[in-house]
Enzyme design. Sequence first.
Site, mmCIF file in Angstrom:
data_model
loop_
_atom_site.group_PDB
_atom_site.id
_atom_site.type_symbol
_atom_site.label_atom_id
_atom_site.label_comp_id
_atom_site.label_asym_id
_atom_site.label_seq_id
_atom_site.Cartn_x
_atom_site.Cartn_y
_atom_site.Cartn_z
ATOM 1 N N LYS A 152 0.846 -1.222 -0.056
ATOM 2 C CA LYS A 152 -0.055 -0.133 -0.038
ATOM 3 C C LYS A 152 0.933 1.081 0.029
ATOM 4 O O LYS A 152 0.567 2.336 -0.541
ATOM 5 C CB LYS A 152 -0.909 0.057 1.295
ATOM 6 C CG LYS A 152 -1.997 -0.960 1.178
ATOM 7 C CD LYS A 152 -3.050 -1.291 2.239
ATOM 8 C CE LYS A 152 -4.350 -2.331 1.679
ATOM 9 N NZ LYS A 152 -4.891 -2.663 2.740
ATOM 10 N N ARG A 153 1.917 1.087 0.583
ATOM 11 C CA ARG A 153 2.901 2.288 0.661
ATOM 12 C C ARG A 153 3.689 2.841 -0.731
ATOM 13 O O ARG A 153 3.948 3.828 -1.076
ATOM 14 C CB ARG A 153 4.049 2.156 1.608
ATOM 15 C CG ARG A 153 4.884 0.979 1.066
ATOM 16 C CD ARG A 153 6.096 0.706 2.137
ATOM 17 N NE ARG A 153 6.802 -0.371 1.486
ATOM 18 C CZ ARG A 153 6.490 -1.633 1.785
ATOM 19 N NH1 ARG A 153 5.319 -1.870 2.676
ATOM 20 N NH2 ARG A 153 7.395 -2.884 1.409
#
Length: 290
Positions: free
Chosen positions: A253-254
Site C-alpha cells: 500500500k505504501r
Amino acid sequence: MMSVVTRFAPSPTGELHLGSAYSAWTGWHRAREAGGTFLVRIEDTDIRRCKREYETSILADLKWLGLDWDGEVRRQSEHFATYGKVLDQLDQRGLVYPCFCSRAEIEREIAASANAPHGPDGPLYPGTCRHLSVQERRDRIAAGQELCLRLDCEGAAREAGPYHFFDESLGRIEGQPRLMGDFVIARKDTPTSYHLSVTVDDHLQGVTLVTRGIDVLPSTHVHGLLQKLLGYAAPQYAHHRLLTDATGRRFAKRDRDMTIRAMRESGMSAVEVIDKALDAAEKRQAPLPR
Ligand code: GLU
C-alpha cells in the site's frame, strides 16, 4: 455442479494497488469464466485503521477496472451482532479466554522466555492469560481492565480433531490448528477479529472458492479450524502468488505509484492496468512456498 461463488475482500486501509487489483481480478475472472457470482466485501472490523474514503476509492477503482460485482457490498462493521453470536457459541464451549496483556507485556514475556513458540509471523502469544483463575478474570474485568478474547488453540484442536483444506496449486493441506497460537478472536474494540468475521462471512455468503494472496496461507489453517469447530463446509482455496516489482519486492500500500488511482491519473486505460497486473503476475511472481 455447484455454482462458483468468489469474493474480493479488501480492508479499506489504503488505496487499491496493483497487487490487490490482481487479487480482485483473479476472483472476478474465476467467477465470470464459470458463469458464477463475484462478491465484494469490505473488511472494516479494525475500526481505527479503516477509512470510509478508502472504501469509496477502492469501489470506484474496481468499477473503473471493469471488475463488476454481484449484489450488495457487504460491510463487516454492520454485522458485529452476527459475529458476536458465533463468538458466544465458542465461549460457551470454553474455547475462548480473556487476555489483559498489553503489547509491551507480551513482548517482555516473550523476551524473558527461553523457548517462546514461534509462528509464521514471529513469536506467538505465550499464553500468559490462559492460566488466570476465574476469580482473577472477574476482578480484572470488574476493575475495568482492557481485554481482548483469544481462542485456546489446544482446546480448539482437541475439540475439532483433524481437518484439512484444498488449495488448487498446493493440493490437500492438513490443518495445523496451533500454527498461529492462541490468536485473537475478538479485538479490544469489537466483538470480532479478521479470522472470525472472514470465516463467518465466507460461510454465510456461500463462498465456494477463496482466491487470495499466498501471504494469507497461515490464516487459512486457522479458518479451517474455525470452520471445523462451527460445522461449516470448507470452501476451496486458490492462493495466488504475490506480485513483486523488478527487484523482487512485493507491491504494498505504501507504493504510491503502484496505486490504481496513480495509474489512472497517469493516463493509462483500465485494460492497460489489468494487462500490467497480468504481465507482472506472469513474469515476476514471488515463488509459492511448499
Ligand atoms: N481483508 C483481507 C486483506 O485485505 C483479505 C484477506 C482475505 O481475502 O481473506 O488482506
